[in-house]
Design an enzyme around this catalytic site. Structure first.
Site, short mmCIF file in Angstrom:
data_model
loop_
_atom_site.label_atom_id
_atom_site.label_comp_id
_atom_site.label_asym_id
_atom_site.label_seq_id
_atom_site.Cartn_x
_atom_site.Cartn_y
_atom_site.Cartn_z
N SER B 180 0.84 -1.20 0.00
CA SER B 180 0.00 0.00 0.00
C SER B 180 0.87 1.25 0.00
O SER B 180 2.06 1.20 0.30
CB SER B 180 -0.90 0.00 1.23
OG SER B 180 -0.11 -0.12 2.38
N ARG B 181 0.24 2.36 -0.34
CA ARG B 181 0.89 3.65 -0.14
C ARG B 181 0.66 4.05 1.31
O ARG B 181 -0.17 3.48 2.01
CB ARG B 181 0.27 4.69 -1.07
CG ARG B 181 0.51 4.39 -2.54
CD ARG B 181 -0.02 5.55 -3.40
NE ARG B 181 -0.07 5.19 -4.80
CZ ARG B 181 0.98 5.22 -5.63
NH1 ARG B 181 2.17 5.63 -5.19
NH2 ARG B 181 0.86 4.87 -6.89
N ASP B 242 -8.47 -0.53 18.16
CA ASP B 242 -7.90 -1.55 17.29
C ASP B 242 -7.77 -2.81 18.11
O ASP B 242 -6.84 -2.98 18.87
CB ASP B 242 -6.54 -1.07 16.79
CG ASP B 242 -5.98 -2.01 15.73
OD1 ASP B 242 -6.67 -2.97 15.35
OD2 ASP B 242 -4.84 -1.77 15.30
N LYS B 274 3.06 -0.19 17.95
CA LYS B 274 1.67 -0.59 18.10
C LYS B 274 1.54 -1.65 19.20
O LYS B 274 0.63 -1.57 20.03
CB LYS B 274 1.17 -1.16 16.78
CG LYS B 274 -0.29 -1.49 16.78
CD LYS B 274 -0.75 -1.67 15.35
CE LYS B 274 -2.24 -1.56 15.19
NZ LYS B 274 -2.57 -1.32 13.78
#
Lengths: 477, 477
Positions: B180-181, B242, B274
């Site tokens: 992905s970007r 999340d 994270k």
């Protein structure tokens, strides 16, 4: 803003980002939308109508756009998502951020979902109620007893409030009633009252009317009573999620903020009403009474029949005609509306110590019989700016029974929708007049209800829907 | 639409209502905004850029606006809000509505919050993963072993993917890597690779490159792998929620849809990464491996040091220079990046049966030493359209230590933010070059990092932030 705006690029602002717009001393938080093309010049920002108003800016003024400050209270929401209960300070911070416009719909949905997935307990319900009261205005009437009235979930046509106010103020209680306009229903009490008098009163006028007459029937827009409530309700409606804790905080925060000391709560129970079983109604009633007591508010909950609309009219003016008929004791006045109003007024008279226990209904009925309530109603309307004659619709058309038989079911939700498609509440004269009641025997082709509309287009529009929906009023042979 | 539009009035469409716009055969669901004034003529509708494209309409075409159909799958979301677990059919219906654009942000927030308040259990995680795979494209590479690699949570500069692909494909494995970007980080693998070659490949070219070289380093935009994932992530970011179940479904659905049979997952652990503790990393790793196995996917999770950025560069071109230095065995190539890449490539070689257990790292290292990985990397880039020289920034300025002492802490989140303020990832040459590592002794005034920017404005902008934030890199005397 333009997609190529240097501020968007430097700040990394993407579509739908939250931004803080500052102009002089004022600031507002907004959702960013981006455009290409020349609708905006480089460096220009376009605002919503609300944005122009809140910032108090004009074309050509300077504004500063940046990331909004960190939303601290969301950490409490996250804590609750992960299963922890919240204290009063947390609820206060959340409600203040909500009322300050700092919660987006996404944050609001998370808060409301988290409060449903693990239902609010009694302490939390009290904390939330208190925070919602504190986040808005609070009225004080300098009276030992101030009564109020609330109905849970809109039953079409259930316009008891004007009659209850007229009765109890005629008998000496203070009832400074402020009501809302319709949000999803075909009429709110304020919409109906607006066909009878002015309801858009500022606080000074409202106080003056209550001092003179002991009550009013005004729109609540002039005062900010529990402003968080309106915000929560908008999102709950989208999600179709409505839990007991939120409902209790919603109802009670408005009443407490309005300065009420006693409140009578009508709980219609029926298959297509908000509360569907007697048991659910009882449990809700018990919790409402308990939480209200924590705020020194005496509440009494009365279950009523929510199986079908109350009265004949559905829509602002059509309901006003019912209200007038009951107040004037007109022949053919809807007896169910009269009965509901007397029940609620009677309960108010009893908790307000005007009537002895068990004698409230009779006292209320007597005030209707001898014209005292109708006199008082006219005086209140005069004090609010004069009595008006509700309009009548230019176009009507009956919805007829497709076969002979007995009326076995009415769908309150579809009845409301039909009235709205006919133009209510914006078109004041639009709506429905119910021509039958549950249990009636009808012949094929007999009118079940009459659709009223101000334009032929709206009449056709409503009929398209009526003809597609077979079960608005169900007839079984 | 105009506030006075007859459709809004008849349908009762209020601001922010969901509407269905139909034009010919095509339909899109949209959020309604209303305007006053004459930007739109009566009966006209304005559309977003996306709306014009999805409907395939032009100025002057006819469109029909109505209420969207009832969102049936929200009843499953409500059931889950009220504490019931969902089955595979429910998750499928939800994900299909999400991918079909029928969930608003409010619905998405409710679904994600409900899945966090009562965490997804293993069955639900499997159901959700399967539904997310099924809602998008699925690739098939006609190879018995197809390896993939994933890193949990962006650690700045951790650009191991190009090196891993070069090593494992040089040694014979198939690794059709799509990346992905950047969404919130200063660079995604696709952004970095774009400074080295073309990454915007259609599916035919991508297949051609993989057939010829055994691997690719392309942007994933040409294929719709687990499209629900991107939608969920946008809302999770807003909520800063999340949970493990969502994370697992997110990572694995992309890999399964990409046709992978084996995947190596990097789990950086650190105070500002994270995953914050070894224990959390271990538990996440175990669940990932277990759920992956249900889909016939062999996963291995490796914890890595997430205390500070990996390599020197942070930003597309700056990371590309690090990648080239490692591949070319240049003096001064960042050893931590090389070590990380060899660890991950080694694990891939072992699960891909190219290296025996315990011998993967050495095999990977050897492929770097003798230039096979660098040769392969160049061949892949040539196949994708040619090797490019990454740009260098026109402006640089050091952030200096305010005092002498030891580097004790690096804040990964603030380092990322600083690189973004300097212009990354849109300005390809922009970002940071780290000049110190944790534990280094520095003198007052020694450069801690160098900010690279393409314009002086962006350089100043980044420095404003750097000078306000004392703890980007903490030095203690």
């Amino acid at each position: 803003m333009r997609t190529d705006c240097h501020v968007c690029r430097a700040e990394g602002l993407a579509p739908r980002a939250q931004v803080l717009i500052t102009a002089g001393e004022r600031r507002v938080q907004a959702t960013l939308f981006q455009i290409e093309g020349n609708l905006l010049a480089p460096g220009e920002v376009g605002l919503s109508e609300a944005g122009w108003k809140l910032l108090g800016v004009e074309e050509g003024d300077q504004a500063h756009v940046s990331h909004p400050p960190n939303l601290e209270s969301m950490s409490s929401v996250r804590r609750r998502i992960y299963g922890n209960r919240l204290d009063g300070v947390s609820f206060e911070a959340i409600v203040n951020d909500v009322v300050g416009g700092r919660y987006t719909d996404v944050h609001l949905a998370a808060f409301l979902t988290a409060s449903s997935a693990m239902p609010l307990d009694e302490d939390e319900t009290i904390h939330l109620t208190r925070a919602m009261v504190a986040a808005g205005d609070r009225l004080d009437w300098k009276a030992p007893i101030v009564v109020d009235k609330h109905s849970i979930g809109g039953l079409p046509g259930n316009r008891t409030t004007p009659i209850v106010v007229a009765i109890v103020t005629a008998l000496g209680l203070v009832m400074p009633k402020t009501s809302s306009r319709a949000i999803t229903s075909p009429a709110g009490t304020a919409d109906t009252m607006e066909t009878l008098t002015a309801v858009d009163l500022d606080l000074a006028t409202l106080r003056h009317v209550v001092e003179a007459e002991g009550g009013c029937l005004a729109w609540g827009g002039a005062v900010r009573l529990s402003p968080a409530d309106d915000i929560f309700i908008r999102i709950e409606r989208v999600l179709d999620v409505d839990t007991e804790g939120q409902l209790i905080a919603s109802v009670l925060s408005k009443k407490i903020a309005a300065g009420s000391t006693h409140v009578v709560i009508d709980v219609p129970v029926g298959a297509t009403a908000k509360v569907r079983t007697d048991e659910a109604g009882r449990s809700l009633g018990e919790r409402l009474v308990k939480v209200a007591a924590k705020f020194g508010l005496t509440a009494v909950c009365l279950q009523s029949d929510g199986a079908q609309p109350v009265g004949r009219g559905v829509g602002p003016a059509l309901e006003a005609h019912d209200v007038l008929a009951v107040l004037q004791g007109a022949p053919g006045a809807p007896s169910d509306l009269r009965h509901s109003a007397c029940t609620l007024a009677g309960a108010a008279l009893e908790i307000g110590k005007i009537a002895k226990p068990g004698e409230g209904y009779a006292a209320a009925n007597a005030a209707l019989e001898d014209g005292r309530a109708w006199q008082k109603f006219q005086r209140i309307c005069m004090a609010q700016g004069g009595l008006r004659v509700p309009p009548k619709a230019a176009h009507m058309r009956p919805l007829r029974a497709s076969r002979a038989g007995r009326v076995v079911h009415m769908n309150n939700r579809k009845i409301s929708r039909l009235a709205k498609l006919a133009g209510a509440p914006d078109a004041k004269a639009a709506g429905l007049r119910m021509e039958v009641r549950l249990g009636d025997e009808v012949f094929a082709g007999q009118p079940l209800l009459m659709v009223h509309a101000e334009t032929l287009g709206e009449l056709a529009y409503a009929f398209d829907y009526a003809e597609q929906s077979v079960d608005i009023i169900q007839v079984e042979s």
